[in-house]
Design a protein around this motif. Structure first.
Motif: not given
Lengths: 556, 315
Positions: B114-116, B129-134, B197-205
């Motif tokens: 969730v945090l990431f 964002d890019r660093a966390l994606t990698v 983190s990827r799923v949440l990022r997408s949902n949040l956006l």
């Protein structure tokens, strides 16, 4: 045969070779000798096992992992000398006063139980405990119970529920005299009496699996705690020392803690780092750690050959291997040194069916009938002459490493020889039932045999025409050779205690078998003896049947 | 609510029934998988095999064998073929290690996921964002057995910062329990942190562009409050759903590799060993045990959905 299980090996193989590239150095192929170097008595050692024992109940255990503790907890009437190499195969009296008296016809074995023995819980040992122990092994379905039911009079009837006891065993509690009557002469019967499953337990011990709460036994150690699949602890059996049984050591360590680990990589790392003391010999050392072990721990690591035979069976009843030339070609072409490399050095090349350490092994001075250096060109010519070139061959193999790699190599070799070979790899659990099933009737494939006991007849069971059966067949080549049968009829009844008198006959028979190329033998397995530097490596015995002899372990 | 509970109970029974039948049948069709033959050993005679078949009831019709096995499972008397030990006792013995692994790792991967995810969404397109994606991609792509082996080799064998696997019960030595669990928790969490983190990022956006979020901002609510109360709350619904299923799967024996690599002796490791031995009773029990947790946690998730989103009703 004693089964070696490899559950944890699968995990280890999956773990990539993270340790590769660390160190290098020479290997140590020597077999250690016995002898004390002044270690200390007492203390605790931790043994790591990659595979849990199948059972901790003496009448059920049949793997090397269960034999190691059972041997020193449940002493049978006869047992083996606690020694390295060939000496370790010598039968000695255990709970019996002497080796058995065998009648002239080879059908009656008489022994006498030592007086004043008690189990680890204080219960007196009685002669009648012996027939009860054998009945228990049969009733709970011990994996080798056919050694009893096939030979002891009345054992088969007891097994089939047609009798309430075994008529062929008489035991007199007053005199300690035990008489066993056989249905047919069986020279290896003294070896059968030395199985850990023949280790006495008190009459009345429940006729069910007692791995959670193993019964008391008579031996230098006893189980003090058990957690199935996790580990168990052995402590010294204080009463055993006062029995003064010759040639059975009372042990040095006070406590032996055995921990089951699922990851042999971690198991080896812990021993290398001296966080644990013994790497179980029944486990496979991860090849990725071998260079490091050989360079950093060469003084506490050795590869020790154990009497075993690794071979490819060649079904003589089906094309192309019903043709002697096709079989000879395989034996001529096989590169045994390549197999040793595939085994990371845990194989010793040989062409003989009877391995080193077994009476009758022809020895290194006798030339292999098809040479020791592979001759692919000559082998190809033989295949052409035989007219079997182009025959489709299915090569059966197991999944586990390095057996899978052996079969990969062998399939490639058969193709080079001119056959059209294809692999058929089967799960380890069902491999032997599959190739031993008449419906499968395999042409060729992987097979092995690790001794049940140090007797050539144990190996020649696999060449005995009478052992061909529709299911669970072990004579995979389906050999039914009148000369071999005749020799087996003559040699099998020779009592185990007189084996040396017929050593040359067994050797001649083994050379005959090799010349007939019924199988393509490529090696004898070597096992790792690998300790922490807390233990006295030189003083520790590596027994040919029971591997690390825990009674010989001592702290430096 | 009562209707919801009854419906879930019925579906649970059906799922468990279907899974148990399937598992049982799979083992019946494996060629030469006859347990009697394996129990009899390599040197057995056909008579011995037949005797074992009779004793263990393997000569009965398949449906009868299935019923007998199920009866034994529910009466707590089911015995494994390979080691002939009570399967439920074995699972009871192994469950604390699995629970320790699942609960600790579950908390870590949820919190860090969730945090990431949140950080990635807030800093979308920027360096963080890019660093966390990698990092997430590395985490998702690294197999647990490799990561576990590498972690053990360097942190336990070379540096000796952590123990070389093994499990110490919480009740016997809490500090040692923690010490032994840290590495398995982290290794098991890495994969899930990446996914979550990827799923949440997408949902949040996606949620940030919703009308109700714009309305909330127009009402003058602080950005922090909009993000936490309106955006995050709604975006968490699929995360809760994912978490409950993953958590249930881990408890039900899904962490086979982590447990085996770290030698935790949990339910997953037991399942792996039983499958390797084609030992039907433990496999059936572990599979049903896992399915039970998935069904129960899925029901609990539905309740949590209703709390997170007032538009959802339990029926």
């Amino acid at each position: 045969m004693r089964v070696r299980t490899f559950g944890a090996t699968a995990v280890a193989v999956a773990l990539l070779t993270v340790a590769a590239g660390c160190g290098g150095g020479g290997s140590n192929n020597s077999t250690t000798s016995s002898g004390s170097s002044g270690g200390t008595a007492g203390g605790t050692a931790t043994v790591l096992m990659g595979t849990a024992p199948d059972y901790l109940d003496p009448q059920l255990g049949y793997t090397t992992q269960s034999a190691e503790p059972d041997w020193i907890i449940y002493t049978p009437l006869l047992t083996y000398r606690h020694a390295n190499g060939t000496s370790g195969g010598q039968l000695i009296p255990g709970l019996a006063t002497a080796l058995p008296t065998v009648s002239r016809d080879g059908l009656t074995y008489t022994l006498t139980l030592r007086r004043g023995l008690t189990y680890s819980n204080g219960t007196p040992v009685k002669a009648s405990d012996f027939p009860y122990t054998i009945m228990r092994a049969i009733r709970v379905n011990w994996g080798g119970k056919s050694f009893y039911t096939n030979y002891i009079a009345g054992a088969s009837a007891y097994d089939g529920g047609r009798a309430s006891s075994i008529s062929g065993i008489q035991a007199d509690d007053a005199t300690g005299r035990i008489t066993i009557r056989l249905t047919q002469p069986y020279g290896a019967f003294a070896n059968v009496l030395a199985f850990p499953s023949s280790g006495l337990v008190p009459r009345g011990t429940a006729m069910r699996n007692l791995s959670n709460t193993p019964p008391p036994g008579v031996g230098p150690y006893k189980y003090s705690s058990v957690s199935v699949n996790r580990g168990f602890t052995l402590t010294r059996n204080a009463s055993f020392a006062r029995f003064g049984i010759p040639n059975i050591p009372t042990g040095h360590l006070d406590t032996i803690r055995v921990t089951i680990v699922s990851n042999t990589q971690s198991e080896a790392q812990q021993v290398l780092n001296n966080q644990a003391d013994v790497f179980d010999a029944g486990d496979t050392l991860p090849p990725s750690l071998l260079p490091q072990i050989e360079s950093q721990a060469s003084s506490r690591f050795a590869r020790v050959p154990i009497p075993s035979t690794y071979y490819f069976f060649l079904n003589v009843t089906k094309p192309p291997f019903n043709n002697a030339k096709a079989r000879q070609a395989v034996n001529m072409a096989i590169d045994r040194e390549a197999m040793v490399r595939l085994a990371s050095g845990f194989l010793k090349p040989t062409c003989w069916f009877l391995p080193e350490g077994i009476v009758g092994h022809p020895g290194n001075s006798v030339r292999c009938p098809y040479g020791t250096t592979p001759d692919l060109a000559a082998a190809k010519r033989l295949v052409q002459q035989s007219g079997t070139a182009g025959t489709a061959v299915t090569v059966w193999g197991e999944q586990r490493s390095p057996r899978r790699e052996y079969v990969d190599y062998y399939t490639d070799l058969l193709n080079k020889l001119g056959f059209k070979a294809q692999e058929r790899i089967v799960s380890d659990t069902v491999y032997f039932p599959t190739i031993g099933n008449a419906k499968t009737d395999p042409q060729t494939g992987f097979a092995d045999w690790i001794q049940d006991f140090p007797n050539p007849s144990d190996f020649y069971l696999l060449m005995d025409g009478r052992s061909i059966q529709p299911t669970n067949n072990q004579n995979f080549s389906k050999v039914n050779d009148p000369h071999i049968q005749g020799e087996l009829n003559r040699l099998n009844p020779v009592p185990a205690t007189q084996l040396n008198s017929v050593a040359n006959d067994w050797s001649t028979l083994d050379q005959y078998t090799a010349s007939r190329a019924y199988v393509a033998v490529y090696g004898t397995e070597t096992m790792p003896k690998f300790f922490s530097n807390r233990l006295d490596f030189g003083a520790a015995v590596f027994h040919p049947t029971y591997l690390n002899d825990w009674t010989s372990l001592q702290l430096r | 609510m009562t209707r919801f509970v009854v419906r879930r109970l019925i579906s649970m029974v059906l799922v468990l029934f279907a899974i148990s039948v399937l598992t049982f049948l799979i083992f019946q069709v494996i060629p030469n998988g006859d347990p009697a033959q394996r129990m009899a050993g390599r040197l057995s005679t056909p008579e011995t095999v037949a005797a074992i078949r009779r004793t263990w009831g393997f000569d009965q019709p398949i449906w009868q064998q299935y019923l007998t096995t199920m009866k034994k499972i529910f009466s707590g008397e089911v015995i494994s073929y390979t080691q002939q030990v009570n399967v439920l006792d074995q699972i009871k013995q192994d469950l604390p290690a699995t629970l320790s692994l699942a609960i600790g790792a579950g908390i870590i991967w949820l919190v860090l996921g969730v945090l990431f995810g949140l950080l990635s969404a807030i800093r979308a397109g920027r360096f963080t964002d890019r660093a966390l994606t990698v990092l997430a991609l590395v985490g998702v792509s690294t197999p647990v057995f490799l990561l576990g082996a590498v972690a053990l080799y360097f942190l336990a064998f070379r540096v000796q910062l952590f123990p070389n696997g093994g499990y110490v019960p919480l009740t016997s030595d809490p500090p040692q329990w923690l010490y032994h669990m840290i590495l398995p928790w982290l290794v098991l969490s890495v994969l899930f942190i990446g996914i979550y983190s990827r799923v949440l990022r997408s949902n949040l956006l996606d949620t940030m562009n919703e009308d109700y979020v714009r309305t909330a901002r127009a009402k003058g609510i602080s950005e922090r409050r909009v993000l936490l109360r309106h955006v995050l709350r709604n975006s968490l619904i699929p995360i809760v759903s994912l978490w409950s299923l993953d958590f249930a799967a881990v408890i039900g024996g899904g962490a086979i590799l982590t447990e085996s690599v770290f030698n935790l002796h949990g339910v997953g490791q037991y399942a792996a060993e039983s499958i390797a031995q084609l030992d039907v009773p433990p496999v059936m029990v572990v599979v049903m045990f896992g399915a039970f947790f998935v069904v129960v946690l899925s029901a609990v998730t539905d309740v949590i959905f209703a709390l997170l989103d007032p538009r959802i009703r339990l029926t």
